[in-house]
Design a protein around this motif. Structure first.
Motif, short mmCIF file in Angstrom:
data_model
loop_
_atom_site.label_atom_id
_atom_site.label_comp_id
_atom_site.label_asym_id
_atom_site.label_seq_id
_atom_site.Cartn_x
_atom_site.Cartn_y
_atom_site.Cartn_z
N PRO C 82 0.81 -1.22 0.00
CA PRO C 82 0.00 0.00 0.00
C PRO C 82 0.84 1.27 0.00
O PRO C 82 2.03 1.26 0.31
N ARG C 86 2.13 1.20 5.38
CA ARG C 86 1.18 0.62 6.34
C ARG C 86 1.76 -0.56 7.10
O ARG C 86 1.10 -1.59 7.27
N LEU C 87 2.99 -0.44 7.54
CA LEU C 87 3.58 -1.51 8.34
C LEU C 87 3.11 -1.38 9.78
O LEU C 87 2.56 -0.35 10.18
N PHE C 88 3.34 -2.43 10.56
CA PHE C 88 3.02 -2.38 11.98
C PHE C 88 4.29 -1.99 12.71
O PHE C 88 5.17 -2.82 12.94
N GLU C 90 5.28 -1.27 15.62
CA GLU C 90 5.75 -1.84 16.88
C GLU C 90 5.74 -3.35 16.86
O GLU C 90 5.65 -4.00 17.90
N MET C 91 5.79 -3.90 15.67
CA MET C 91 5.98 -5.34 15.57
C MET C 91 7.32 -5.54 14.86
O MET C 91 7.78 -4.68 14.11
N ARG C 147 5.90 -8.49 2.81
CA ARG C 147 4.69 -8.81 3.55
C ARG C 147 3.58 -9.20 2.58
O ARG C 147 2.82 -10.13 2.82
N ARG D 173 -2.99 -6.89 17.63
CA ARG D 173 -1.94 -5.87 17.67
C ARG D 173 -1.88 -5.14 16.34
O ARG D 173 -1.70 -3.92 16.28
N GLN D 177 -2.26 -1.15 15.69
CA GLN D 177 -1.19 -0.30 15.16
C GLN D 177 -1.54 0.33 13.82
O GLN D 177 -1.18 1.46 13.56
N ASP D 178 -2.17 -0.43 12.96
CA ASP D 178 -2.56 0.14 11.67
C ASP D 178 -3.77 -0.60 11.14
O ASP D 178 -3.65 -1.72 10.65
N GLY D 181 -3.64 -1.26 7.40
CA GLY D 181 -2.58 -2.23 7.14
C GLY D 181 -3.06 -3.64 7.45
O GLY D 181 -2.78 -4.58 6.71
N ILE D 184 -5.38 -4.96 4.80
CA ILE D 184 -4.65 -5.36 3.60
C ILE D 184 -4.08 -6.76 3.76
O ILE D 184 -3.99 -7.52 2.81
#
Lengths: 404, 582, 235, 292
Positions: C82, C86-88, C90-91, C147, D173, D177-178, D181, D184
């Motif tokens: 995207p 749009r990553l996470f 805090e992961m 991802r 989680r 966080q998103d 995201g 998707i």
């Protein structure tokens, strides 16, 4: 234009709705209509834990009076039925005030019985004063309430602060070895604070050494620190002045941390506490205004009443105060012989009335100042009246073995 | 015209209320008294909640503090009028003090933190000696219902006037701007902390009077009665149920919930609270904007007016002189002198350097194009200049003044106007209100609300939004929003205008129009312009020179024709497949 | 493989895409070009099911996928890299990759796909325990691509995959994308850097204001004198 | 000052703080995923505790069994509560979502406590289970405490790993966080919201049983627990379970030591004062992520 009409419509609707819940009602003081008492009970909200069974009890009370024909009015030459109007004040003082206003002006009750608790005991009596309606309040124990110079207000509180622990201290003075030190633990509440305030001074004058005086908030759950202070100071008597639920963790943690004392006294002991802490309460002494089996005026009536209403006196000890208030109002009306409020007021003024707990005598402030309580001790999981000796159902075990 | 109706209507209601004690029972009076107190609490809560958009769950604490301050003063023999003053003053001071930590938080965090205040005040009241601890404060047992009732009517009158005042003044609009977007509010020249703190103090002051009256009427207060959590949420629920942010929201919420509650208490022996809760739940589920925002009310001929939004209450002043073009001052000619200088400017987020040691000078009357790929640092540079971010190092000198440490509203007041790449209009305000915002707040010539709305029409006309003046900003399409951004930036009366990608997505005709505007702004009003744009053809029509950024650095600076021939620019910006040449 | 016919998409009351048609063949690399705000990202969102179309049809593998939820589309082999990654944040890198294989059918292949990703971009293997938010822009973009690959997609939608990527890394990313394509993954690439895009794709569509205005094979477009000028704005 | 005293007080503080943290866990997860101020959260614990106590009184079951019974019940309640009452609000504007969810959760709070008081009575109750005490020098630990402490530790670890490792935990989680995201990646956001509500409410059931074994519960006490939980969330960070546990224990210890070294009556105030002080120093909380 639309706007103006809309606004008027809205206003009218609101006023109409207001009048909908304020219907007109009855006349005061005839010989044909029932004698009407009005009361509010904290059936819901924060105080309801102590009062949730009273609605039923009040209904049963009126029923029992009416089964005996009702309230005897000499002035009318006959007995009139008793009717009690009950509302739930939701434990909110402003709600209580508006409900008492309602009973005065809409329901047009003859007399007020209740309410309870200091939070209501301060704001409600001026309403009675304004409408000149005598009221006998129940569990309103904070002494300042009775020093405001109000003329239409009486109270039958349990505990009556100066007298509450008299019998307990009397008993302790007769024990060997005589306890020398005492530690007060007090819930932050006007009544419990007043108890401690009176007895910590008195204890000093009786020759006890007061080792500590700790106040705790109802929010407190972890009493470790407080209990450790007890362990460090090692008092002979631990005097807990608290209502039943806030002190549940206290008692449990005292046990868990092996607190030692010659006697642990929980001034306002009840079966609810017992239910929650179970065996931990073994050997703890407490006080109760009345208990089935203790004979006195109206004691049969009361025994029957609490049986019908399914109220366990040990679990709901404050019920006695409510019953006393009702009984006194009935007696006052019968003594006046009429529902004339002024005559009933005269009958109540400095009057002495019967109740299962003994004679209730009002001083000029309307305070039932001579009532005490019986001392009890939990023995083998049961409450046993241990003092005064003339009515005791068991012997006081001292020093309390379970606290060694 | 409509004004007089309000006053008439209001006076009618208050007069009717004032007659109640003489005709109705004391019960009706207590009931209405409770409702008047509830209204004051709900409405004053809504100034912070509905207008400024901060959910303040500590409101009830101010009520309690007011009650305590009043009762304690009265007990100490202070004249009663002065006691009310003391209640307000004490509570205001407390509100001011707590606003410093609280307004460091935004959104729900603010709500969380305020929720903790109420138990704290309760504990303080329990534990301090002067508050009487658990014994509370006992007043002489005077029956003051009627006196308290008439004062409550007065208080409600004041509350209503204050609410109308908020709707119609600059202050109220500052709050609305804050509710929508604090960053954009600052860009419009609004100092947000004093505004937020101010409205909290105002709201606390009214709550304290409500508490004082209630304490007086009850003749006794104790910590659990005035600080109890169990009743603290009810005034808030009333405001929300009626319609938060609406003139009539709190009124309707209070009337309905109070009467409903009383009806339940007197007619049901059990479960009154559960049914009361059920009403709240159902309204929340099916009419989440509040009763008055629901179609049933709004589409009703007779009571539809209750659901009107605030903008329907304010009209532009007709008498504003229509000038030819824009109401902007012609700026003193300082052509060729530097307006903006950046020296070794660096901005980084964490380890990510977005602007890397940039130095540049913009001269008065220039139109400068700023280009670069996405992520090359253009917008970050804009954000540094307009003080959305404080730079990590380096200096920004604007008109001889170093902007180090300046706030966003300072930058705005000095004359830096900007648009955002992603438009940030105040979504629930109209186009006219959006443009009026900076006109009310920018500089010494700030206008009153009606005047500002009048002037706003000219800006709207300039950017082609005349037809949408009373449309809500969030109903505009992207291009219209961008036009609105430009109009709002111009309304800041800037000397330096930062334009962030306005032309993308426009038709060639529209682009030409826009370019003419840009030129006109420079030629007629002497505004210096930096324009970030991807469309070279648009830039080509107007810019004096182009600055090219890549990876946070400037890689080219010069006339457009030279720049597009620069091999390095072609390679990095246009991504030419040409072999790497150093 | 993917066919879009007369697509229209609304964001609330606003129409973002008016009339868009395109066609992507299996195994092809197709570009979607246009200015900011032209509707490129919205198109990709509509294909994945984030923005339900108001009009028109989207067919994937011959079936209409209009109205399918994103999870369903991911399950059937579409994946999106995207806009804004749009990553996470805090992961960890590894957890982000695992999230890419969230759908039921993808879970079995997690280990293989992670190895594949690490082979594609060894730097990710080095940083597999770092929080995604601490990575550089280029590394984040690599992670976002990987991802998307975790669900073993047949169709990969790429939204400006070179955005914020340092120039020295652009070639590496592009090379990796070529390898992915060679493995048979169909690609639809949104890019505003025309030259870079045309360097990569075989066929491109140009959209303006939510409408397709031009399309052709790479060479056709490159040889079109109007095209380059129009996009460089030097008409 | 004796070390054993310090240890004893610390033990009490950790136990209480751990219980507070357990209340905060569910609220934190729910807030993180759905961004709803769930005012009814603590009340759910109160009602769960009342139910647990009632079951215990009637059947004398092992508390673990009661837990096993209550977890699915409250979980289902949480799921239905979100799915039927809150999920429809997500389709509205942000403003309506916020206001609507406040009204719905406050309404639920009132209904839950009133109905519970009506059915089970308003009286405080607990699970009067007593185990023997263990003594380590002067430090005394009852087996109940040890069990609960162990329960909290084990539960936190299990929960931590569950959220870290399980697909559902990851999805929670990720949504926190998103949101986009996560969509998707194929996460069904609506379902995760509802399941998180169920999950958070299930945790409440566990916390309720543990709490009721130590302290009395009544139907009206819930809101003050909610307030405590919100305080912990601010300090610990949203969705950050380890942060919540540390914050909870920190508050518990602060209360215990205030009570011992100063005065018992000031103990509950200290956590709020600390909160405000911390906000002044770290306006974004200890573990606060930059939010969008």
């Amino acid at each position: 234009m639309k706007y103006t009409i809309g606004l008027f419509a809205l206003g009218t609707a609101a006023l109409a709705a207001t009048s909908l819940i304020t219907p007109a009602h009855a006349t005061v003081g005839s010989c044909t209509e029932p004698v009407t008492f009005g009361t509010t009970i904290s059936s819901t909200g924060r105080y309801s834990t102590l009062a949730d069974k009273w609605r039923n009890m009040t209904i049963e009370f009126a029923k029992m009076i009416n089964e005996n024909g009702g309230v005897n009015l000499k002035g009318c030459g006959k007995k009139l039925p008793l009717k009690i109007i009950i509302y739930d004040d939701q434990s909110v003082p402003s709600t209580a005030v508006s409900l008492f206003e309602r009973m005065a002006t809409v329901d047009k009750v003859d007399f007020f019985v209740g309410p309870d608790w200091s939070a209501m005991g301060f704001p409600v009596p001026p309403v009675a004063e304004k409408h000149k309606i005598p009221m006998v309040m129940a569990n309103v124990a904070a002494p300042p309430i009775f020093k405001r110079g109000l003329k239409y207000m009486w109270g039958t509180p349990m505990p009556t602060v100066p007298n509450w622990s008299t019998r307990y201290f009397d008993m302790m003075s007769k024990q060997t070895p005589r306890p020398k030190t005492i530690y007060f633990i007090t819930q932050d509440n006007p009544v419990t604070k007043a108890l401690t305030g009176f007895w910590s001074k008195k204890a000093a004058s009786l020759g006890y050494k007061v080792l500590g005086n700790e106040l705790f908030s109802v929010e407190l759950k972890d009493f470790t620190s407080l209990v450790l202070k007890l362990r460090i100071r090692k008092p002979d008597i631990i005097y807990i002045s608290s209502f039943d639920s806030p002190s549940v963790p206290l008692i449990q943690q005292m046990r868990r941390l092996k607190t030692k004392a010659k006697d642990v006294h929980h001034a306002l002991l009840s079966g609810k506490l017992h239910k929650q802490v179970g065996n931990d309460l073994e050997g703890v002494t407490g006080e109760i205004p009345w208990y089935p089996g203790v004979k006195g005026p109206y004691s049969d009536f009361t025994e029957e009443l609490v049986k019908r209403a399914n109220v366990d006196m040990f679990e709901y000890p404050w019920t006695m105060s409510r019953i006393s208030a009702y009984l006194i109002m009935v007696q006052a009306v019968e003594r006046a012989g009429t529902v004339d409020r002024e005559k009933v007021r005269a009958a109540l003024f400095k009057g002495t009335f019967d109740s299962p707990t003994g004679q209730i005598e009002f001083n000029e402030n309307g305070y039932a100042h001579k009532n005490g309580a019986f001392t009890l001790q939990v023995q083998n999981g049961k409450p046993v009246i241990v003092w005064p000796p003339e009515i005791a159902t068991g012997k006081f075990v001292y020093p309390s073995p379970s606290w060694q | 015209m409509s004004n007089y109706r309000y006053w008439l209507g209001g006076a009618f209601v208050l007069a009717a209320l004032a007659l109640i004690p003489t005709s109705g029972s004391a019960y009706t009076t207590t009931l209405l008294f409770t409702m008047l107190i509830s209204y004051t609490l709900a409405q004053s809560w809504d100034w912070v909640g509905g207008e400024a958009g901060y959910i303040n769950l500590a409101h009830f604490a101010f009520y309690g503090i007011g009650a305590y301050a009043f009762c304690l003063s009265l007990l100490n023999g202070i004249p009663i009028a002065l006691c009310f003053v003391i209640a307000v003053v004490v509570t205001s001071i407390v509100a001011l003090v707590v606003s410093f930590p609280l307004f460091r938080l935004r959104g729900d965090y603010f709500a969380f933190a305020t929720l903790a205040i109420l138990p704290l005040t309760e504990l303080l009241a329990f534990n301090f000696d002067f508050t009487g601890g658990a014994d509370g404060v006992v007043l002489p047992p005077k029956y003051v219902l009627f006196e308290a009732y008439y004062l409550a009517i007065g208080l409600v009158g004041l509350t209503a006037i204050a609410t109308v005042w908020l709707i119609r003044t600059r202050f109220g609009y500052a709050l609305k701007a804050i509710r929508n977007d604090e960053e954009a509010a600052e860009i419009c020249g609004i100092r947000i902390f004093p505004a937020k703190s101010g409205v909290l103090i105002m709201s606390a002051g009214f709550a304290s009077l409500a508490g004082a009256l209630q304490g007086w009427q009850l003749s006794y207060i104790d910590p659990t009665t005035v600080f109890g959590l169990d009743v603290a949420l009810i005034p808030i629920a009333m405001a929300l149920l009626g319609g938060s942010g609406l003139l009539w929201g709190a009124v309707v919420g209070v009337i309905i919930l109070s009467l409903f509650n009383q009806l339940l208490i007197v007619s049901l022996p059990i479960l009154q609270t559960a049914i009361f809760g059920l009403l709240l739940l159902l309204i929340g589920r099916y009419m989440p904007g509040g009763l008055l925002r629901s179609g049933i009310i709004r589409n009703n001929r007779w009571i539809g007016f209750l659901g009107r939004e605030h903008d329907r209450f304010v009209k532009a002043t007709a008498g504003v002189t229509m000038t030819d073009g824009l109401p902007l001052p012609k700026q003193s000619d300082m052509k060729g002198q530097p307006v903006l200088e950046c020296r070794n400017l660096t901005m980084a987020f964490g380890g990510n350097v977005a602007v890397d040691n940039i130095s540049l000078t913009i001269n008065a009357g220039e139109i400068v194009g700023l280009v670069g790929t996405n992520g090359s640092g253009k917008t970050t540079l804009f954000n540094c200049i307009s003080k959305v971010f404080e730079q990590k190092s380096g200096d920004i000198i604007f008109l001889g003044q170093n902007l180090a440490g300046a706030r966003r509203d300072d930058a705005s007041k000095l004359g830096i106007g900007r648009t955002f790449q992603i438009p940030q209009p105040f979504s629930d305000l109209t186009v006219a209100e959006n443009i009026a915002m900076p006109l009310m707040y920018r500089g010494a010539v700030s206008a009153s609300l009606p005047d500002a709305l009048g002037l706003a029409t000219q800006f709207a006309e300039y950017v082609g939004l005349t037809d949408h003046l009373s449309a809500r900003a969030d109903s505009l399409n992207l291009q219209q929003k961008k036009a609105l951004e430009l109009a709002r930036a111009l309304a800041c009366r800037p000397r330096l205008l930062l334009v962030d990608e306005v032309a993308s997505g426009l038709t060639p005709m529209e682009v030409r129009n826009f370019v003419n505007h840009i030129r006109e702004l420079r030629d007629n009003y002497g505004i210096t312009i930096i324009w970030v744009e991807h469309i070279f053809s648009a830039l080509a029509q107007v810019v004096d020179r182009v600055i090219v950024m890549e990876q946070g650095s400037i890689i080219a600076d010069g006339p457009l024709d030279d720049v597009v021939r620069d091999e390095r620019v072609l390679r990095t910006y246009l991504g030419s497949a040409a072999p790497e040449a150093v | 493989m993917l066919t879009i016919e007369n697509l229209a998409v609304d964001h609330g009351k606003l129409r973002a895409i008016w009339d868009l048609s395109l066609n992507v063949d299996t195994g092809a690399r197709v570009g979607l070009l246009g200015a900011n705000g032209a509707g490129k990202s919205t198109t990709l969102g509509a294909i994945l099911g984030i923005y339900p179309p108001s009009e028109g049809d989207i067919r994937y593998d011959g079936h209409s996928i209009v109205g399918n939820s994103p999870p369903l589309n991911v399950e059937s082999g579409i994946a999106l890299v995207p806009e804004g990654r749009r990553l996470f944040g805090e992961m960890t890198v590894r957890e982000n990759l695992e999230m890419g294989a969230y759908t039921k059918s993808a879970r079995a292949g997690v280990a293989d796909n992670i190895d594949h990703a690490f082979a594609l971009f060894p730097i990710l293997k080095q940083k597999h325990n770092d929080m995604a938010g601490t990575l550089s822009g280029g590394q984040q973009q690599m992670l976002a691509i990987c991802r998307a690959l975790m669900s073993s997609p047949d169709l990969l939608l790429l939204d400006e995959p070179f955005l914020g990527v340092a120039p020295i890394l652009v070639d590496e990313v592009m090379e990796a994308l070529r390898r992915i394509s060679d493995e048979g993954v169909t690609m639809l690439l949104v890019e505003q850097n025309i030259h870079r895009a045309l360097d990569f794709v075989e066929h491109a569509y140009v959209i303006e204001n939510g409408r397709s205005v031009l399309d052709g094979a790479k060479d056709t477009l490159l040889n079109d004198p109007g095209f380059s000028n129009k996009f460089l704005g030097l008409e | 000052m004796d070390a054993s005293i310090i240890i004893q007080i610390a033990l009490g503080g950790i136990l209480l703080g751990g219980l507070y943290a357990m209340v905060a866990f569910g609220l934190s997860l729910i807030y993180g995923v759905a961004r709803i101020l769930n005012f009814a959260h603590g009340t759910l614990l109160a009602v769960g505790g009342v139910a647990a106590s009632a079951i215990f009184t009637a059947t004398a079951w092992n508390p673990l069994l009661i837990m096993a019974l209550l977890v699915p019940v409250l979980g289902l309640f949480g799921y239905v509560f979100y799915d039927k009452l809150l999920q429809p609000l997500t389709k509205r504007s942000h403003f309506e979502y916020t206001v609507g969810s406040v009204l719905v959760t406050v309404g639920a709070l009132l209904i839950l406590s009133d109905v519970a008081a009506w059915i089970a009575g308003p009286a405080p109750r607990n699970i009067p289970l007593r185990f023997e005490a263990m003594e380590f020098g002067d430090v005394i630990v009852s087996t109940t405490q040890a069990w609960i402490l162990g329960g909290i530790i084990v539960f936190t670890i299990v929960l931590h790993f569950y959220i870290k490792k399980s697909w559902f935990g990851r999805a929670m989680r990720a949504v926190t966080q998103d949101h986009t995201g996560a969509t998707i990646c194929g996460v069904q956001a609506d379902r995760v919201h509802a399941l998180t509500f169920a999950f958070g409410s299930g945790i409440v059931a566990i916390a309720a049983v543990l709490y009721t074994m130590l302290f009395p519960v009544d139907p009206y006490m819930g809101f003050s627990l909610t307030v405590k939980a919100f305080t912990i969330i601010i300090l610990g960070g949203i969705g950050n379970l380890v942060g919540a546990l540390i914050a909870g224990i920190f508050l518990g210890l602060a209360e215990g030591f205030t009570s011992f070294f100063w005065a018992t009556q000031w103990a509950p105030a200290i956590s709020i004062v600390l909160l405000l002080v911390i906000l002044v120093i770290f306006p974004q909380g200890f573990g606060w992520r930059k939010s969008k």
